[in-house]
Motif scaffolding. Structure first.
Motif, PDB file in Angstrom:
ATOM      1  N   VAL A  62     -96.712  72.263 -26.212  1.00  0.00           N
ATOM      2  CA  VAL A  62     -96.425  71.757 -27.552  1.00  0.00           C
ATOM      3  C   VAL A  62     -95.976  72.937 -28.398  1.00  0.00           C
ATOM      4  O   VAL A  62     -96.716  73.919 -28.546  1.00  0.00           O
ATOM      5  CB  VAL A  62     -97.662  71.094 -28.191  1.00  0.00           C
ATOM      6  N   VAL A  63     -94.766  72.858 -28.919  1.00  0.00           N
ATOM      7  CA  VAL A  63     -94.223  73.942 -29.747  1.00  0.00           C
ATOM      8  C   VAL A  63     -93.773  73.356 -31.075  1.00  0.00           C
ATOM      9  O   VAL A  63     -92.909  72.476 -31.125  1.00  0.00           O
ATOM     10  CB  VAL A  63     -93.032  74.644 -29.063  1.00  0.00           C
ATOM     11  N   GLY A  64     -94.389  73.807 -32.144  1.00  0.00           N
ATOM     12  CA  GLY A  64     -94.026  73.328 -33.474  1.00  0.00           C
ATOM     13  C   GLY A  64     -93.734  74.483 -34.395  1.00  0.00           C
ATOM     14  O   GLY A  64     -93.713  75.648 -33.983  1.00  0.00           O
ATOM     15  N   GLY A  65     -93.541  74.179 -35.649  1.00  0.00           N
ATOM     16  CA  GLY A  65     -93.221  75.214 -36.629  1.00  0.00           C
ATOM     17  C   GLY A  65     -91.996  74.826 -37.422  1.00  0.00           C
ATOM     18  O   GLY A  65     -91.346  73.817 -37.154  1.00  0.00           O
ATOM     19  N   ALA A  66     -91.679  75.663 -38.384  1.00  0.00           N
ATOM     20  CA  ALA A  66     -90.605  75.318 -39.315  1.00  0.00           C
ATOM     21  C   ALA A  66     -89.214  75.548 -38.744  1.00  0.00           C
ATOM     22  O   ALA A  66     -88.310  74.728 -38.940  1.00  0.00           O
ATOM     23  CB  ALA A  66     -90.769  76.128 -40.609  1.00  0.00           C
TER      24      ALA A  66
END
Length: 397
Positions: free
Chosen positions: A193-197
């Motif tokens: 899972v890779v998130g961020g702006a």
């Protein structure tokens, strides 16, 4: 990877153990306000103390840029460490020179000494051989227990390791073992899972994980760039149009590597980004020009949960939405709680890291349910990018 550990070093009694820790901790009113990093160093310190070693601690604090900045002294940290260890922690006003040598020379086996901020000397960040040698003169062996600083090739993290018998401390050993289990040789299926702006800050992570993951979840503002790459309209949402071609390239590479990318099926939108804003969930194909995407919708969370339930390993870095601002925390919290439930039941090895990620897991109340949570920040991110970490490489057998 095969690296040297404390258990590989015999005859420690009476030896000067130079231990690199990360005591770059938050301070408030001159006192340590969060002792997490101190607590993680305790197993190594106690182990060495129990074996009658002379424990000499090295750490940086802040960014003094080679100058002596009183506000960045480690003296208050020594006081906090005393209360945690419940024993005397001596303090030397320098990490090299007479102050350090005199303090070390008076030590007995089983005592603990904290040396002053290594970054008060320009030679630290420059990894100056002469400075590394001065540090090494106060030790008979070197223990690196600061994974969070292992991505920096500094004198106290890398240089000294080549001058003394070197090994990983307990916290470093634990971190490397879990990261190896999650990325180097994961039990499959494996989900990342890779998130961020922004995609720009996670390009190397995404590229590396395509070769390792069976499922790759892309969330947060960065998912909007991928939606643009699929020809979707995203209204006023945060995105990086100049990286659309790169997103398309990642999508194609994932297909070729049998890595299934999970992008938003539905999203939570609002016309303004403020706490308590009026919002609603809708298909990712139906975002109006006046709306901005601020979270994943329930169908997307269900899809992630359904795929996650098939997996044996999970690596998580970055939130799925603007979790700091309600009501845009829901997707991150629900997915985290589901992961925590699986990990708690022993069905999933769940490893997470990164400042925002740790904050999100704490907000969801599942930090203790995850198999391992790294507080290493930049080092964790570089590990996910597949980069070699100088402080770790120096410990290889």
């Amino acid at each position: 990877m095969s690296f040297r550990k404390i258990d590989d070093i015999s005859d420690i009694a009476g030896k000067r153990a130079l231990v690199r820790v990360d005591f770059n901790v938050p301070m408030a009113d001159g006192k340590v306000s969060d002792a997490t990093r101190l607590e993680r160093a305790l197993p190594t310190i106690r182990d060495l103390v129990s074996r009658s070693a002379k424990v000499i601690l090295l750490s940086h604090f802040g960014r003094p840029k080679g100058a002596r900045v009183p506000e960045m002294s480690l003296a208050p940290v020594a006081e906090a460490l005393r209360s945690l260890l419940d024993c005397e922690v001596h303090f030397a006003e320098d990490c090299i020179g007479d102050a350090a040598k005199i303090a070390v020379s008076t030590m007995r086996g089983g005592e603990v000494l904290l040396l002053e901020n290594t970054r008060f000397h320009a030679g630290e960040e420059a990894n100056d051989p002469a400075f590394a040698q001065e540090l090494a003169e106060n030790g008979d062996l070197y223990i690196n227990d600061a994974f969070s600083a292992a991505h920096r090739a500094h004198a106290s993290t890398e240089g000294v390791a080549h001058l003394l018998p070197a090994a990983a401390g307990r916290a470093m050993e634990r971190e490397l073992d879990y990261l190896a289990a999650a990325l180097s040789a994961p039990e499959r299926p494996m989900m990342a899972v890779v998130g961020g702006a922004k995609v720009s800050t996670k390009l190397d992570v995404l590229t590396n994980l395509i070769d390792k993951a069976d499922y790759l979840v892309v969330g947060g503002g960065m998912a909007n760039t991928f939606l643009l790459a699929l020809g979707r309209t995203i209204g006023k949402s945060l995105a990086e149009p100049d990286l659309v071609a790169k997103a398309q390239e990642i999508i194609e590479k994932a297909k070729a590597n049998a890595c299934e990318i999970l992008l938003p099926q539905d999203v939570v939108v609002a016309t303004e980004f403020v706490a308590g804003a009026k919002s609603n969930a809708k298909s990712a194909d139906d975002v109006a020009a006046t709306e901005m995407i601020l979270d994943l919708g329930p169908a997307s969370v269900d899809q992630i949960a359904e795929k996650m339930e098939r997996c044996k390993t999970l690596v998580w870095n970055g939130p799925l939405g603007a979790f700091e601002t309600e009501p845009f925390h829901v997707a991150t919290v629900e997915a985290a709680r589901f992961a925590g439930k699986l990990a708690r039941a022993g069905k999933l090895v769940a490893v997470a890291g990164g400042g925002d990620t740790v904050a999100a897991l704490n907000q969801a109340g599942v930090a203790d349910d995850f198999t391992y949570i790294s507080t290493a920040g930049g080092a964790f991110l570089e590990w996910m990018e597949g980069k070699s970490l100088p402080g770790v490489e120096a410990l290889r057998k």
